[in-house]
Scaffold this motif. Structure first.
Motif, mmCIF file in Angstrom:
data_model
loop_
_atom_site.group_PDB
_atom_site.id
_atom_site.type_symbol
_atom_site.label_atom_id
_atom_site.label_comp_id
_atom_site.label_asym_id
_atom_site.label_seq_id
_atom_site.Cartn_x
_atom_site.Cartn_y
_atom_site.Cartn_z
ATOM 1 N N PHE A 41 0.828 -1.207 0.000
ATOM 2 C CA PHE A 41 0.000 0.000 0.000
ATOM 3 C C PHE A 41 0.863 1.258 0.000
ATOM 4 C CE2 PHE A 41 -3.558 -2.733 1.528
ATOM 5 C CZ PHE A 41 -4.484 -2.366 0.549
ATOM 6 N N ALA A 42 2.036 1.193 0.654
ATOM 7 C CA ALA A 42 2.940 2.345 0.640
ATOM 8 C C ALA A 42 3.437 2.609 -0.782
ATOM 9 C CB ALA A 42 4.118 2.105 1.579
ATOM 10 N N LEU A 43 3.754 1.547 -1.522
ATOM 11 C CA LEU A 43 4.199 1.698 -2.905
ATOM 12 C C LEU A 43 3.066 2.220 -3.784
ATOM 13 C CD1 LEU A 43 6.442 1.347 -4.985
ATOM 14 C CD2 LEU A 43 5.678 -1.026 -5.294
ATOM 15 N N LEU A 44 1.857 1.711 -3.556
ATOM 16 C CA LEU A 44 0.699 2.193 -4.305
ATOM 17 C C LEU A 44 0.448 3.678 -4.017
ATOM 18 C CD1 LEU A 44 -1.730 1.561 -6.129
ATOM 19 C CD2 LEU A 44 -2.997 0.907 -4.068
ATOM 20 N N GLY A 45 0.588 4.064 -2.757
ATOM 21 C CA GLY A 45 0.406 5.459 -2.388
ATOM 22 C C GLY A 45 1.442 6.359 -3.045
ATOM 23 N N LEU A 46 2.689 5.899 -3.090
ATOM 24 C CA LEU A 46 3.747 6.678 -3.733
ATOM 25 C C LEU A 46 3.442 6.867 -5.218
ATOM 26 C CD1 LEU A 46 6.619 7.955 -3.713
ATOM 27 C CD2 LEU A 46 7.483 5.673 -4.280
ATOM 28 N N THR A 47 3.051 5.776 -5.877
ATOM 29 C CA THR A 47 2.727 5.850 -7.304
ATOM 30 C C THR A 47 1.582 6.820 -7.552
ATOM 31 O OG1 THR A 47 3.442 3.560 -7.611
ATOM 32 C CG2 THR A 47 2.043 4.506 -9.325
ATOM 33 N N SER A 48 0.557 6.763 -6.701
ATOM 34 C CA SER A 48 -0.584 7.657 -6.837
ATOM 35 C C SER A 48 -0.174 9.108 -6.623
ATOM 36 C CB SER A 48 -1.671 7.263 -5.833
ATOM 37 O OG SER A 48 -2.752 8.173 -5.875
ATOM 38 N N ASP A 49 0.646 9.365 -5.599
ATOM 39 C CA ASP A 49 1.080 10.734 -5.309
ATOM 40 C C ASP A 49 1.906 11.304 -6.457
ATOM 41 O OD1 ASP A 49 -0.189 10.721 -2.872
ATOM 42 O OD2 ASP A 49 1.586 10.136 -1.737
ATOM 43 N N ARG A 50 2.788 10.475 -7.036
ATOM 44 C CA ARG A 50 3.606 10.942 -8.147
ATOM 45 C C ARG A 50 2.739 11.234 -9.377
ATOM 46 N NH1 ARG A 50 8.857 6.850 -8.030
ATOM 47 N NH2 ARG A 50 9.948 7.790 -6.248
ATOM 48 N N THR A 51 1.749 10.383 -9.628
ATOM 49 C CA THR A 51 0.866 10.597 -10.767
ATOM 50 C C THR A 51 0.058 11.877 -10.609
ATOM 51 O OG1 THR A 51 0.677 8.215 -11.156
ATOM 52 C CG2 THR A 51 -1.024 9.617 -12.124
ATOM 53 N N ARG A 52 -0.470 12.097 -9.416
ATOM 54 C CA ARG A 52 -1.253 13.310 -9.166
ATOM 55 C C ARG A 52 -0.386 14.562 -9.293
ATOM 56 N NH1 ARG A 52 -3.804 13.139 -3.594
ATOM 57 N NH2 ARG A 52 -4.907 14.986 -4.350
ATOM 58 N N ALA A 53 0.856 14.471 -8.798
ATOM 59 C CA ALA A 53 1.758 15.617 -8.910
ATOM 60 C C ALA A 53 2.069 15.924 -10.369
ATOM 61 C CB ALA A 53 3.046 15.341 -8.133
ATOM 62 N N ALA A 54 2.291 14.864 -11.172
ATOM 63 C CA ALA A 54 2.567 15.063 -12.596
ATOM 64 C C ALA A 54 1.350 15.660 -13.299
ATOM 65 C CB ALA A 54 2.958 13.736 -13.240
ATOM 66 N N ASP A 55 0.152 15.207 -12.928
ATOM 67 C CA ASP A 55 -1.075 15.751 -13.524
ATOM 68 C C ASP A 55 -1.233 17.229 -13.168
ATOM 69 O OD1 ASP A 55 -1.659 13.331 -14.650
ATOM 70 O OD2 ASP A 55 -3.126 12.738 -13.123
ATOM 71 N N ARG A 56 -0.959 17.580 -11.903
ATOM 72 C CA ARG A 56 -1.071 18.973 -11.489
ATOM 73 C C ARG A 56 -0.076 19.850 -12.258
ATOM 74 N NH1 ARG A 56 -1.336 16.859 -6.164
ATOM 75 N NH2 ARG A 56 0.777 17.580 -5.729
#
Length: 246
Positions: free
Chosen positions: A126-141
């Protein structure tokens, strides 16, 4: 960069910092330590993938090249970060090149051992999934933010980000501690090398920055903030002649 105000972690919080100390220690013990000198390549774009890397010391740059040779800087990764995880989980060739910016110490972990550890540890998964999600959202922003800016504004935003995350204050100004080429800066803001070279020349002429070979000193971050905040002419910094590349 903030977390969007929803209580999530910042995308810059590295993977190992998201783990409990026991999980972090157990994971690192499974791998082997590697050391890289500055400018050495840790991972090659398009190569078959066999392991992930956990960065323990030192900073790296993540770049990707298009078929026509255009190279973009995708990210900077440092202590606590994981690189190569996407290829490990998908089985595809590596999507980017990772290069040491300074002496780097890392731990390499074979794919199968990494995936087996994830299967046995839901919290790490879940920590890895959270990191991937955070990076994707940051790239989208960032894509959304950049879509409304011209190249001049995007370059100012990038330099301010680098000053905040990799700047060292000196008596003369803020020295960027990461050696980046003009092509890498151009790739980060979606412009040509020539455009970025011209914009940096204008900033140098107005004593906003001092540049050398892969070095930069920011003398007037206040001017960069004004450029980043508005498209209106900034006193002392004339707009470049000709159209912007967007």
């Amino acid at each position: 960069m903030d977390d969007g105000g929803d209580g999530g972690l910042d995308d810059r919080v590295p993977f190992l910092a998201r783990l409990e100390s026991e999980d972090r220690t157990a994971l690192l013990r499974l791998g082997r330590e590697l050391r890289f000198a500055p400018r050495m390549i840790l991972l090659h774009q398009r190569e078959p993938s066999s392991h992930v890397l956990f960065l323990v010391e030192g900073w790296t740059k993540v770049t990707a090249s298009a078929a026509n040779g255009y190279e973009a800087l995708l990210a900077l990764r440092g202590p606590g970060d994981i690189v190569g995880e996407s290829a490990a989980l998908t089985g595809r060739p590596r999507s980017a090149t990772v290069t040491a910016l300074e002496p780097v110490r890392a731990v390499a972990l074979e794919h199968e051992r990494f995936k087996d550890f994830l299967n046995r540890s839901p919290t790490v998964s879940f920590a890895l999934l959270g990191l991937t999600s955070d990076r994707t959202r940051a790239a989208d922003r960032r894509r959304l933010e950049f879509a409304s800016m011209n190249v001049r504004e995007r370059l100012a935003v990038l330099l301010l980000d680098l000053a905040r995350t990799h700047g060292r204050r000196t008596p003369d100004g803020i020295e960027l501690s990461v050696p980046l080429s003009k092509q890498e800066l151009a790739g980060s803001v979606g412009a040509s090398r020539e455009m970025v070279q011209r914009l940096l020349k204008e900033l140098r002429e107005k004593d906003v920055v001092v540049t050398g070979r892969r070095t930069m000193l920011i003398l007037r971050p206040d001017i960069l903030r004004r450029i980043a905040a508005t498209d209106r002419p900034v006193p002392g910094i004339p707009a470049p002649s000709g159209p912007y590349e967007d």
